[in-house]
Structures are given as structure tokens and as C-alpha cells.
Motif scaffolding. Structure first.
Motif, PDB file in Angstrom:
ATOM      1  N   TRP A 198      -7.778  -5.242   6.094  1.00 48.84           N
ATOM      2  CA  TRP A 198      -7.019  -5.435   4.867  1.00 48.84           C
ATOM      3  C   TRP A 198      -7.132  -6.869   4.358  1.00 48.84           C
ATOM      4  N   GLU A 205      -7.442  -3.103  -8.861  1.00 45.06           N
ATOM      5  CA  GLU A 205      -6.156  -2.435  -8.664  1.00 45.06           C
ATOM      6  C   GLU A 205      -5.128  -3.164  -9.515  1.00 45.06           C
ATOM      7  N   LYS A 213      -9.459  -8.213   0.895  1.00 44.50           N
ATOM      8  CA  LYS A 213      -8.668  -8.549  -0.288  1.00 44.50           C
ATOM      9  C   LYS A 213      -8.516 -10.054  -0.508  1.00 44.50           C
ATOM     10  N   TRP A 222       0.855  -1.191   0.000  1.00 46.28           N
ATOM     11  CA  TRP A 222       0.000   0.000   0.000  1.00 46.28           C
ATOM     12  C   TRP A 222       0.885   1.232   0.000  1.00 46.28           C
ATOM     13  N   ASN A 223       0.404   2.278  -0.687  1.00 46.97           N
ATOM     14  CA  ASN A 223       1.084   3.583  -0.700  1.00 46.97           C
ATOM     15  C   ASN A 223       2.519   3.462  -1.212  1.00 46.97           C
ATOM     16  N   ASN A 224       2.668   2.910  -2.417  1.00 48.52           N
ATOM     17  CA  ASN A 224       4.006   2.746  -2.977  1.00 48.52           C
ATOM     18  C   ASN A 224       4.185   3.473  -4.306  1.00 48.52           C
ATOM     19  N   THR A 263     -10.400  -5.451  -4.313  1.00 47.56           N
ATOM     20  CA  THR A 263     -10.557  -5.025  -2.919  1.00 47.56           C
ATOM     21  C   THR A 263     -11.989  -4.613  -2.643  1.00 47.56           C
ATOM     22  N   GLY A 298       1.816  -2.674  -5.392  1.00 42.34           N
ATOM     23  CA  GLY A 298       0.934  -1.553  -5.088  1.00 42.34           C
ATOM     24  C   GLY A 298       0.396  -0.928  -6.359  1.00 42.34           C
ATOM     25  N   TYR A 327       2.495  -3.288   4.074  1.00 42.28           N
ATOM     26  CA  TYR A 327       1.968  -4.450   3.373  1.00 42.28           C
ATOM     27  C   TYR A 327       0.927  -5.223   4.163  1.00 42.28           C
ATOM     28  N   ASP A 340      -5.415  -6.779  -7.881  1.00 43.45           N
ATOM     29  CA  ASP A 340      -5.674  -6.892  -6.442  1.00 43.45           C
ATOM     30  C   ASP A 340      -7.075  -6.352  -6.148  1.00 43.45           C
ATOM     31  N   GLU A 350      -1.588  -4.025 -10.907  1.00 41.89           N
ATOM     32  CA  GLU A 350      -0.283  -3.919 -10.256  1.00 41.89           C
ATOM     33  C   GLU A 350       0.768  -4.783 -10.947  1.00 41.89           C
TER      34      GLU A 350
END
Length: 257
Positions: A153, A106, A157, A59-61, A139, A223, A79, A137, A108
Motif C-alpha cells: 500500500w 482515485e 501510493k 480503503w473500502n469506505n 496508485t 476513500g 487505512y 490518490d 476523493e
């Protein structure tokens, strides 16, 4: 070099190298030992190219998404884990459970680990990367944020089919030049450069190996960035990365129990 995992017409599973629209069986992922005669790709069904022992999601990468959300750039991967039963492959149908509520895709880039590493140096981390694949991914936003005291999380997922992987693993990908694109019913809905990553692949592997031993076959989703959107039953969702290919699934409505 491209590697794939497939099911033949007699239901046997084959792992091997893809060349000239043929699958050349090998004894195992990464092995040079032949395991049979080549089989035409048109005669097999592609499966997720790897069955991970550990399936990480970051997350947030990505810088653009972090900046839009006002998030600091992490110095260590942020993660979660996806269940092994969330795995889906190219051409599969993915059921959207009624309990999942709003679901987003998502797209990736995925890292496949090829050799065991623990407390890896930068050089060892780079060597531990077997190759790269495409990941979707999925979600459940409603479940992720349902309880303000605990973001869910793993649950959000890990529904069956929410970890789409494929269609192949590319060992020679220049990831810095890659673009991750998502098509919904053939229409582009997400597209962003892998070069916008905050923590690049080898650094992700190095830092994760400080937390735990990474084993061959472990899978890391790097991510996502801007553009993730809600999807619903009836949609075909495809993640495409040049040099790897595209992995596509069709979403279906929940069946009655």
C-alpha cells in the motif's frame, strides 16, 4: 470560508483566506491574525493548501464499491499512509516512474484536521475538522499487487506527486451534498456522491483518534468509489468537488536517469 496556500512572485509562501479573487494573508492556517496586504490570486501560484504531518488514505469506505467487490462494511477505518513527499498541488506535473507500471487515479474528499485530538468523542471529532479539500490518490496497481504475500500500500501510493491536494480548503462544506468528479483531458471519468460513505468524516476522525493522536494539518483521504481508471503520461487529470473547486495535474513520462 476558503483557505489557500500559495507562492508569490518573490518565492515567499502565503497562507490565507480567499475572498473576491484575493488571497488575504494570515499568520497561520486558521488564524485570524493578518499577515500582510491582500494579493490577487492571479499573481500567485497555488500550492497544496496544507502540508500534513500524517497523510491517511482510506480503503473500502463507499457502499457501492464495497458491494460490487463483495466486501463487508468496515466498522473501523481501513487505512494506509502516503509519504509526505507524495504531495502535489494544482497545476503541477506528476512524473509516472517506469517502475510504477499501471497507475490509476482515485478522486476523493479530503478531511483537514484543525485541532489536536485523542480518543475524541463524536462532538470533539466534529470540532476537530477544520475543513475539506480535493484529493487525487494516484496508485500503482502493479506494485500494490506485485507480491502476493504483502500488498504494498505505502509504496504503491507514495511516489513523488501521487498525493494531489487542493486547490483550497473549504471550512463550510456540506459534505453530504457533495459529488466527487474526476475529469481526464476534460472528459468525466468518475462521479459519485460523498453521501455513499460507509464511515462519515466525524466518525473517521473519532476512530482514528483512538489509534493515535491527530494533529492540526493532518490530512485524511476518505476513500474512493466506483470509476477509478488507468491513466498515462500526457493526460490532464482533475478532481472537482462543488464548493471546493478543482485540482488538476498533468502526467508526464519518466525522464532518463
Amino acid at each position: 470560508m476558503k483557505w489557500a496556500r500559495a507562492r508569490a512572485s518573490d518565492q515567499t509562501e502565503i497562507v490565507g483566506v480567499v475572498a473576491d479573487n484575493m488571497l488575504h494573508p494570515r499568520a497561520a492556517l486558521g488564524s485570524e491574525a493578518s499577515a500582510g496586504e491582500p494579493v490577487a490570486l492571479s499573481d500567485v501560484s497555488l500550492l497544496p493548501p496544507v502540508v500534513p504531518g500524517k497523510f491517511f488514505g482510506l480503503w473500502n469506505n463507499f457502499k457501492a464499491a464495497a458491494e460490487k467487490a463483495g466486501n463487508e462494511h468496515p466498522s473501523h477505518p481501513l487505512y494506509f499512509f502516503k509519504a509526505d513527499t507524495s504531495l502535489a498541488g494544482h497545476g503541477d506535473e506528476v512524473e509516472l516512474p517506469a517502475s510504477a507500471g499501471r497507475v490509476i487515479f482515485e478522486g476523493e474528499l479530503g478531511i483537514v484536521i484543525g485541532q489536536q485530538c485523542k480518543n475524541a468523542s463524536p462532538e470533539e471529532a466534529e470540532q476537530a475538522i477544520f475543513g475539506y479539500t480535493c484529493i487525487n490518490d494516484f496508485t500503482s496497481l502493479d506494485i500494490l499487487n506485485a507480491d502476493p504475500s504483502f500488498p504494498q500500500w505505502t509504496r504503491s501510493k507514495s511516489f513523488d506527486g501521487f498525493g494531489v491536494v487542493g486547490p483550497m480548503i473549504e471550512t463550510d462544506l456540506a459534505w453530504q451534498e457533495a459529488t466527487i468528479t474526476v475529469l481526464v483531458n476534460g472528459r468525466e471519468r468518475q462521479s459519485y456522491p460523498a453521501s455513499d460513505m460507509i464511515l462519515p468524516p466525524a466518525e473517521i476522525v473519532r476512530l482514528l483518534s483512538q489509534d493515535m493522536t491527530l494533529n492540526p494539518g493532518d490530512l485524511i483521504a476518505c476513500g474512493t468509489s466506483l470509476g477509478a481508471r488507468p491513466v498515462k503520461a500526457g493526460m490532464e487529470v482533475e478532481v472537482v468537488i462543488d464548493g471546493i473547486g478543482g485540482v488538476s495535474v498533468t502526467l508526464t513520462a519518466a525522464t532518463d536517469a
